[in-house]
Design a protein around this motif. Structure first.
Motif, PDB file in Angstrom:
ATOM      1  N   ILE A   1      39.396  55.399  54.610  1.00  0.00           N
ATOM      2  CA  ILE A   1      39.867  55.654  53.245  1.00  0.00           C
ATOM      3  C   ILE A   1      38.899  55.061  52.224  1.00  0.00           C
ATOM      4  O   ILE A   1      38.549  55.707  51.231  1.00  0.00           O
ATOM      5  CB  ILE A   1      41.297  55.104  53.044  1.00  0.00           C
ATOM      6  CG1 ILE A   1      42.298  55.966  53.832  1.00  0.00           C
ATOM      7  CG2 ILE A   1      41.667  55.049  51.559  1.00  0.00           C
ATOM      8  CD1 ILE A   1      43.704  55.399  53.899  1.00  0.00           C
ATOM      9  N   GLN A   2      38.447  53.847  52.476  1.00  0.00           N
ATOM     10  CA  GLN A   2      37.479  53.239  51.563  1.00  0.00           C
ATOM     11  C   GLN A   2      36.195  54.062  51.527  1.00  0.00           C
ATOM     12  O   GLN A   2      35.583  54.203  50.469  1.00  0.00           O
ATOM     13  CB  GLN A   2      37.207  51.795  51.959  1.00  0.00           C
ATOM     14  CG  GLN A   2      38.385  50.895  51.609  1.00  0.00           C
ATOM     15  CD  GLN A   2      38.209  49.468  52.071  1.00  0.00           C
ATOM     16  OE1 GLN A   2      37.662  49.203  53.133  1.00  0.00           O
ATOM     17  NE2 GLN A   2      38.683  48.542  51.255  1.00  0.00           N
TER      18      GLN A   2
ATOM     19  N   VAL B   1      37.931  53.070  40.857  1.00  0.00           N
ATOM     20  CA  VAL B   1      39.016  52.930  41.831  1.00  0.00           C
ATOM     21  C   VAL B   1      38.908  51.546  42.462  1.00  0.00           C
ATOM     22  O   VAL B   1      37.807  51.070  42.748  1.00  0.00           O
ATOM     23  CB  VAL B   1      38.929  54.024  42.924  1.00  0.00           C
ATOM     24  CG1 VAL B   1      39.906  53.761  44.056  1.00  0.00           C
ATOM     25  CG2 VAL B   1      39.164  55.409  42.326  1.00  0.00           C
ATOM     26  N   LYS B   2      40.074  50.910  42.667  1.00  0.00           N
ATOM     27  CA  LYS B   2      40.108  49.626  43.367  1.00  0.00           C
ATOM     28  C   LYS B   2      40.990  49.779  44.601  1.00  0.00           C
ATOM     29  O   LYS B   2      42.053  50.414  44.537  1.00  0.00           O
ATOM     30  CB  LYS B   2      40.694  48.529  42.487  1.00  0.00           C
ATOM     31  CG  LYS B   2      39.770  48.044  41.401  1.00  0.00           C
ATOM     32  CD  LYS B   2      40.261  46.724  40.828  1.00  0.00           C
ATOM     33  CE  LYS B   2      41.109  46.983  39.608  1.00  0.00           C
ATOM     34  NZ  LYS B   2      41.585  45.766  38.958  1.00  0.00           N
ATOM     35  N   CYS B   3      40.536  49.188  45.700  1.00  0.00           N
ATOM     36  CA  CYS B   3      41.321  49.163  46.938  1.00  0.00           C
ATOM     37  C   CYS B   3      41.540  47.709  47.342  1.00  0.00           C
ATOM     38  O   CYS B   3      40.588  46.932  47.366  1.00  0.00           O
ATOM     39  CB  CYS B   3      40.596  49.876  48.068  1.00  0.00           C
ATOM     40  SG  CYS B   3      40.473  51.642  47.874  1.00  0.00           S
ATOM     41  N   GLU B   4      42.776  47.387  47.639  1.00  0.00           N
ATOM     42  CA  GLU B   4      43.094  46.034  48.108  1.00  0.00           C
ATOM     43  C   GLU B   4      43.863  46.140  49.415  1.00  0.00           C
ATOM     44  O   GLU B   4      44.805  46.932  49.530  1.00  0.00           O
ATOM     45  CB  GLU B   4      43.952  45.290  47.083  1.00  0.00           C
ATOM     46  CG  GLU B   4      43.214  44.912  45.820  1.00  0.00           C
ATOM     47  CD  GLU B   4      44.099  44.095  44.875  1.00  0.00           C
ATOM     48  OE1 GLU B   4      45.117  43.525  45.320  1.00  0.00           O
ATOM     49  OE2 GLU B   4      43.753  44.065  43.688  1.00  0.00           O
ATOM     50  N   ILE B   5      43.455  45.313  50.367  1.00  0.00           N
ATOM     51  CA  ILE B   5      44.151  45.233  51.646  1.00  0.00           C
ATOM     52  C   ILE B   5      45.119  44.059  51.585  1.00  0.00           C
ATOM     53  O   ILE B   5      44.760  42.966  51.146  1.00  0.00           O
ATOM     54  CB  ILE B   5      43.156  45.032  52.818  1.00  0.00           C
ATOM     55  CG1 ILE B   5      42.118  46.157  52.868  1.00  0.00           C
ATOM     56  CG2 ILE B   5      43.894  44.881  54.143  1.00  0.00           C
ATOM     57  CD1 ILE B   5      42.662  47.495  53.281  1.00  0.00           C
TER      58      ILE B   5
ATOM     59  N   MET C   1      47.495  48.921  52.357  1.00  0.00           N
ATOM     60  CA  MET C   1      46.454  49.110  51.345  1.00  0.00           C
ATOM     61  C   MET C   1      47.088  49.569  50.038  1.00  0.00           C
ATOM     62  O   MET C   1      48.027  50.369  50.054  1.00  0.00           O
ATOM     63  CB  MET C   1      45.442  50.154  51.822  1.00  0.00           C
ATOM     64  CG  MET C   1      44.361  50.487  50.807  1.00  0.00           C
ATOM     65  SD  MET C   1      43.238  51.785  51.378  1.00  0.00           S
ATOM     66  CE  MET C   1      41.996  50.797  52.183  1.00  0.00           C
ATOM     67  N   GLN C   2      46.547  49.050  48.946  1.00  0.00           N
ATOM     68  CA  GLN C   2      46.939  49.549  47.634  1.00  0.00           C
ATOM     69  C   GLN C   2      45.691  50.092  46.953  1.00  0.00           C
ATOM     70  O   GLN C   2      44.657  49.437  46.929  1.00  0.00           O
ATOM     71  CB  GLN C   2      47.568  48.462  46.770  1.00  0.00           C
ATOM     72  CG  GLN C   2      47.992  48.998  45.407  1.00  0.00           C
ATOM     73  CD  GLN C   2      48.910  48.061  44.667  1.00  0.00           C
ATOM     74  OE1 GLN C   2      50.050  47.905  45.057  1.00  0.00           O
ATOM     75  NE2 GLN C   2      48.400  47.453  43.615  1.00  0.00           N
ATOM     76  N   ILE C   3      45.823  51.296  46.405  1.00  0.00           N
ATOM     77  CA  ILE C   3      44.727  51.958  45.706  1.00  0.00           C
ATOM     78  C   ILE C   3      45.130  52.066  44.241  1.00  0.00           C
ATOM     79  O   ILE C   3      46.215  52.567  43.926  1.00  0.00           O
ATOM     80  CB  ILE C   3      44.473  53.367  46.289  1.00  0.00           C
ATOM     81  CG1 ILE C   3      44.165  53.279  47.781  1.00  0.00           C
ATOM     82  CG2 ILE C   3      43.350  54.066  45.538  1.00  0.00           C
ATOM     83  CD1 ILE C   3      44.223  54.615  48.499  1.00  0.00           C
ATOM     84  N   GLU C   4      44.270  51.574  43.357  1.00  0.00           N
ATOM     85  CA  GLU C   4      44.525  51.669  41.909  1.00  0.00           C
ATOM     86  C   GLU C   4      43.519  52.628  41.302  1.00  0.00           C
ATOM     87  O   GLU C   4      42.308  52.452  41.457  1.00  0.00           O
ATOM     88  CB  GLU C   4      44.398  50.301  41.249  1.00  0.00           C
ATOM     89  CG  GLU C   4      45.489  49.342  41.639  1.00  0.00           C
ATOM     90  CD  GLU C   4      45.369  48.005  40.923  1.00  0.00           C
ATOM     91  OE1 GLU C   4      44.879  47.971  39.765  1.00  0.00           O
ATOM     92  OE2 GLU C   4      45.770  47.007  41.532  1.00  0.00           O
ATOM     93  N   ILE C   5      44.050  53.648  40.636  1.00  0.00           N
ATOM     94  CA  ILE C   5      43.226  54.636  39.939  1.00  0.00           C
ATOM     95  C   ILE C   5      43.746  54.674  38.507  1.00  0.00           C
ATOM     96  O   ILE C   5      44.770  55.315  38.229  1.00  0.00           O
ATOM     97  CB  ILE C   5      43.318  56.034  40.601  1.00  0.00           C
ATOM     98  CG1 ILE C   5      43.009  55.939  42.087  1.00  0.00           C
ATOM     99  CG2 ILE C   5      42.389  57.014  39.885  1.00  0.00           C
ATOM    100  CD1 ILE C   5      43.337  57.184  42.873  1.00  0.00           C
ATOM    101  N   GLY C   6      43.078  53.946  37.623  1.00  0.00           N
ATOM    102  CA  GLY C   6      43.585  53.828  36.258  1.00  0.00           C
ATOM    103  C   GLY C   6      44.940  53.154  36.284  1.00  0.00           C
ATOM    104  O   GLY C   6      45.101  52.078  36.850  1.00  0.00           O
ATOM    105  N   LEU C   7      45.936  53.811  35.693  1.00  0.00           N
ATOM    106  CA  LEU C   7      47.290  53.258  35.663  1.00  0.00           C
ATOM    107  C   LEU C   7      48.109  53.609  36.908  1.00  0.00           C
ATOM    108  O   LEU C   7      49.199  53.077  37.104  1.00  0.00           O
ATOM    109  CB  LEU C   7      48.028  53.758  34.409  1.00  0.00           C
ATOM    110  CG  LEU C   7      47.422  53.333  33.066  1.00  0.00           C
ATOM    111  CD1 LEU C   7      48.180  53.988  31.919  1.00  0.00           C
ATOM    112  CD2 LEU C   7      47.428  51.819  32.934  1.00  0.00           C
ATOM    113  N   LYS C   8      47.596  54.502  37.726  1.00  0.00           N
ATOM    114  CA  LYS C   8      48.335  54.946  38.922  1.00  0.00           C
ATOM    115  C   LYS C   8      48.052  54.015  40.101  1.00  0.00           C
ATOM    116  O   LYS C   8      46.918  53.589  40.314  1.00  0.00           O
ATOM    117  CB  LYS C   8      47.941  56.372  39.321  1.00  0.00           C
ATOM    118  CG  LYS C   8      48.159  57.411  38.253  1.00  0.00           C
ATOM    119  CD  LYS C   8      49.601  57.809  38.138  1.00  0.00           C
ATOM    120  CE  LYS C   8      49.724  58.940  37.119  1.00  0.00           C
ATOM    121  NZ  LYS C   8      51.031  59.461  37.015  1.00  0.00           N
ATOM    122  N   LYS C   9      49.109  53.745  40.849  1.00  0.00           N
ATOM    123  CA  LYS C   9      48.972  52.950  42.077  1.00  0.00           C
ATOM    124  C   LYS C   9      49.517  53.761  43.236  1.00  0.00           C
ATOM    125  O   LYS C   9      50.611  54.329  43.164  1.00  0.00           O
ATOM    126  CB  LYS C   9      49.735  51.637  41.959  1.00  0.00           C
ATOM    127  CG  LYS C   9      49.105  50.700  40.954  1.00  0.00           C
ATOM    128  CD  LYS C   9      49.815  49.386  40.892  1.00  0.00           C
ATOM    129  CE  LYS C   9      49.114  48.527  39.834  1.00  0.00           C
ATOM    130  NZ  LYS C   9      49.812  47.296  39.591  1.00  0.00           N
TER     131      LYS C   9
END
Length: 188
Positions: free
Chosen positions: A49-50, A62-66, A84-92
């Protein structure tokens, strides 16, 4: 007791030997190995995914956090699994393992966003639809059942998107299908 026939007993002993032989040819279940396999496949999924998001991550879009989640399953008890959490602007969007040892699969992961959820399952690469995952078989109890060639072969396990309908077809996980799923669950 008067109707006892040695031949019946001989047949019984032969059937039991055939069943024993067939059961020994099937790989024995090892809970610890299964759990390690599952956790390894989760880590590999997050790495993929990353990779799919790499160009956006490098640009800071985009930010990805495990993280970790605690799961409980009958075969293993409580264990910790990566999420995993993916942040795309205001969307998570969260990528959350549901569990392993599920019927017809080696595990399931949900991709959840504000507009819905997409489901990924780790299933046999040859399986194209839910209908192929169920088989009805009538077995003669007087004859030992021999596993088919397909049952003796170790399947190749791959991630596929699964739909809610029995008539749906599975979609292989790749960059395009993943990005499309993120759009769907984010109402993008």
């Amino acid at each position: 007791m008067a109707d006892f026939k040695k031949r019946d007993f001989d047949d019984f002993v032969k059937r039991q030997q055939l069943e024993l032989s067939a059961s020994q040819s099937v790989k024995q279940f090892n809970a610890r190995d299964e759990l390690q396999y599952w956790l390894g496949r989760l880590n590999a999924l997050y790495s993929d995914i990353q990779g799919y998001l790499d160009e956006y991550i490098k640009q800071g879009q985009v930010k990805c956090e495990i993280g970790e989640i605690e799961l409980r399953e009958d075969f293993s008890g409580v264990y910790r699994a990566p999420t995993m959490q993916i942040e795309i602007g205001l969307k998570k969007v969260r990528v959350v393992p549901i569990g392993t040892m599920l019927i017809g699969s080696k595990g399931r992961v949900d991709i959840a966003g504000p507009a819905g959820t997409a489901r990924l399952a780790l299933i046999n690469a040859k399986t194209k639809s839910p209908r192929q995952m169920v088989r009805v078989e009538i077995v003669d109890p007087t004859r030992p059942r021999q596993p088919s060639i397909a049952e003796r072969e170790e399947p190749e396990w791959v991630w596929k998107f699964i739909g809610p309908s029995v008539s749906a077809t599975f979609v292989d996980l790749n960059k395009d299908s993943f990005l499309e799923a993120v759009l769907d669950v984010s109402n993008g």
